[in-house]
Each structure stands twice: as structure tokens, then as C-alpha cells.
Design a protein around this motif. Structure first.
Motif, PDB file in Angstrom:
ATOM      1  N   TYR A 197       0.817  -1.203   0.000  1.00  9.64           N
ATOM      2  CA  TYR A 197       0.000   0.000   0.000  1.00  9.64           C
ATOM      3  C   TYR A 197       0.853   1.256   0.000  1.00  9.64           C
ATOM      4  O   TYR A 197       2.013   1.253   0.420  1.00  9.64           O
TER       5      TYR A 197
ATOM      6  N   ARG B  51       0.134   4.779   1.633  1.00  2.57           N
ATOM      7  CA  ARG B  51      -0.793   5.320   2.615  1.00  2.57           C
ATOM      8  C   ARG B  51      -1.033   6.823   2.384  1.00  2.57           C
ATOM      9  O   ARG B  51      -0.078   7.606   2.241  1.00  2.57           O
TER      10      ARG B  51
ATOM     11  N   VAL C 169      -5.695  -0.335   5.091  1.00  2.00           N
ATOM     12  CA  VAL C 169      -4.364  -0.473   5.705  1.00  2.00           C
ATOM     13  C   VAL C 169      -4.498  -0.932   7.150  1.00  2.00           C
ATOM     14  O   VAL C 169      -3.780  -1.830   7.610  1.00  2.00           O
TER      15      VAL C 169
ATOM     16  N   TYR D 283      -4.048   0.443  -2.448  1.00  2.00           N
ATOM     17  CA  TYR D 283      -3.926  -0.748  -1.600  1.00  2.00           C
ATOM     18  C   TYR D 283      -4.108  -1.986  -2.474  1.00  2.00           C
ATOM     19  O   TYR D 283      -5.026  -2.047  -3.310  1.00  2.00           O
TER      20      TYR D 283
END
Length: 238
Positions: A21, A23, A45, A228
Motif C-alpha cells: 500500500y 498510505r 491499511v 492498496y
């Protein structure tokens, strides 16, 4: 320069779970629409911890048994029907001692005591490796009544999570199952076999699933603020 990805990988026997991922960075100045989009990625996440729930943790424990394991249902006949949870625990401890004396060396196991669903009789679900115990041995050693067995993985497309969900379905009610009673218990030796999650920065977000695996699942989400990706699979029976 393209932003790097965070990679988290959990291995457990033949099971591999991985997420990657980028973020989003929240800001107090974000308008609600932006907050909503960022939170979509942030929730994924947050939930990417492969040990977050009892089902998550049990799935990993079960995966350590691999393909050659069986799930047993140990039931009680009329002559051996226990009157309380404590009595079931006593019978279980005696049975475990008998298995240890029979086996004469350490072995891994997972068990759960249930008593609320089905015919509302106490019963025990037990997972053992096939090379530790054959069904005939379990039937010989079990003192309570009947023993049913089936493979832990029923097919190439089956998953450890199916059994994990089943074992975690029953909650304590304070009477049949006392408050605080664990829904499932694994041998201490099994915990020592579970590797820690691997976490690293990587350049790419692609997760490669090998060809010829058994069960697998994938998921992905992307918006202007983050991305993600998730994949899990069970290596095919060798």
C-alpha cells in the motif's frame, strides 16, 4: 520520483498473505470529501494486520498444519455425557494425557469445546497432523463416544479460513460456556512455529501469485490519495 510501497507479508506453512500500500496522509484541512476518500484506503491499511481478529490468528495456526491434517469431532454418548464445562475440560485433559502417552513424543494440536449449537450437547473439535495420529488411533483413545473426521482442507480450492470461522462461531454465554473461556486453544509448540510478519519498502505494488496454487484471493483499491493491494494463496498440495 514515484512513491515507494510498504509491503507486509505473512507466511504460515503453505499459506501466504501479502498486502502492499501507499498510505494517504490525513490533514485537518481536508474537506469531508477528501477525508472520505483517504479513509477508504486507511481502513484497508488498518485491517491489513493478518493477526487482528481471533479468526485471523486461528487461520494462521491452522495453516501451520498444511495439507496433511484432519479435523475431528469428538462427541459424548449417553453413558459419558458431561454435566458441565468443567467436566468437559477434565475429560479433555485426561484424553490429551492419553494421547501423549500413546505418541511418546511432542505433537501439535488445536481444540475447541462447544456446546450450544446442533443438538446442544458438549463436543470437542480437534485438529491433528495425519502423521502424528491416524483416525483409528483417535477413536481408540477417545473415551467419550463417537469420533468423526475429515481432512482439514477438503479440496484444492478450500481454505484454512473456513475452519477458522467455524471454530470461532460460538461465543461464551456464561452458562454452557463460561465467560472468559477461550473459543479455541493451540498447543504452545504451534505458536513457536509461526514466523513474524515481514515488512519492507518496495518499489512496485504488484503482488505475484505463483502459478498452480490452490485457493487464492485478491483485492485492490485506488484513488488519487493512495492505493492498496492484497493477495493470499495456499501453495498446492505436493
Amino acid at each position: 520520483m514515484e512513491q515507494a510501497w510498504i509491503c507486509v507479508r505473512q507466511r504460515a506453512g503453505s499459506l501466504v498473505k501479502e498486502c502492499r500500500y501507499r498510505r494517504p496522509t490525513p490533514s485537518r484541512y481536508d474537506p469531508p470529501s477528501v477525508q472520505g476518500e483517504k479513509n477508504k484506503i486507511l481502513r484497508l491499511v488498518r485491517d491489513s494486520s493478518f493477526r487482528r481478529t481471533p479468526v485471523d490468528r486461528l487461520e494462521l495456526m491452522l495453516a501451520l498444519f498444511g495439507w496433511r491434517a484432519s479435523v475431528y469431532c469428538l462427541t459424548f454418548d449417553e453413558d459419558h455425557l458431561p454435566a458441565s464445562f468443567q467436566e468437559v475440560r477434565r475429560i479433555w485433559r485426561n484424553f490429551l494425557g492419553a494421547m501423549r502417552r500413546w505418541r511418546k513424543q511432542a505433537f501439535d494440536y488445536i481444540y475447541v469445546i462447544e456446546g450450544k449449537h446442533g443438538d446442544h450437547r458438549y463436543h470437542i473439535h480437534l485438529v491433528l497432523r495425519d502423521w502424528d495420529f491416524a483416525p483409528t488411533e483417535v477413536r481408540f483413545l477417545w473415551p467419550g463416544g463417537n469420533v468423526d473426521d475429515q481432512p482439514l482442507l477438503l479440496s484444492q480450492d478450500d481454505s484454512f479460513r473456513r475452519t477458522a470461522r467455524y471454530f470461532c462461531k460460538e461465543r461464551t454465554d456464561g452458562v454452557v460456556l463460561p465467560v472468559g473461556a477461550r473459543t479455541w486453544v493451540a498447543s504452545r509448540s504451534l505458536y513457536r512455529q509461526l514466523p513474524e510478519p515481514e515488512k519492507a519498502w518496495v518499489k512496485r505494488g504488484d503482488i505475484r501469485v505463483p502459478k498452480g496454487v490452490g485457493w487464492q484471493e485478491e483485492a485492490a483499491a485506488r484513488n488519487p490519495f493512495g492505493e492498496y493491494r492484497y493477495a493470499a494463496y495456499i501453495r498446492a498440495k505436493s
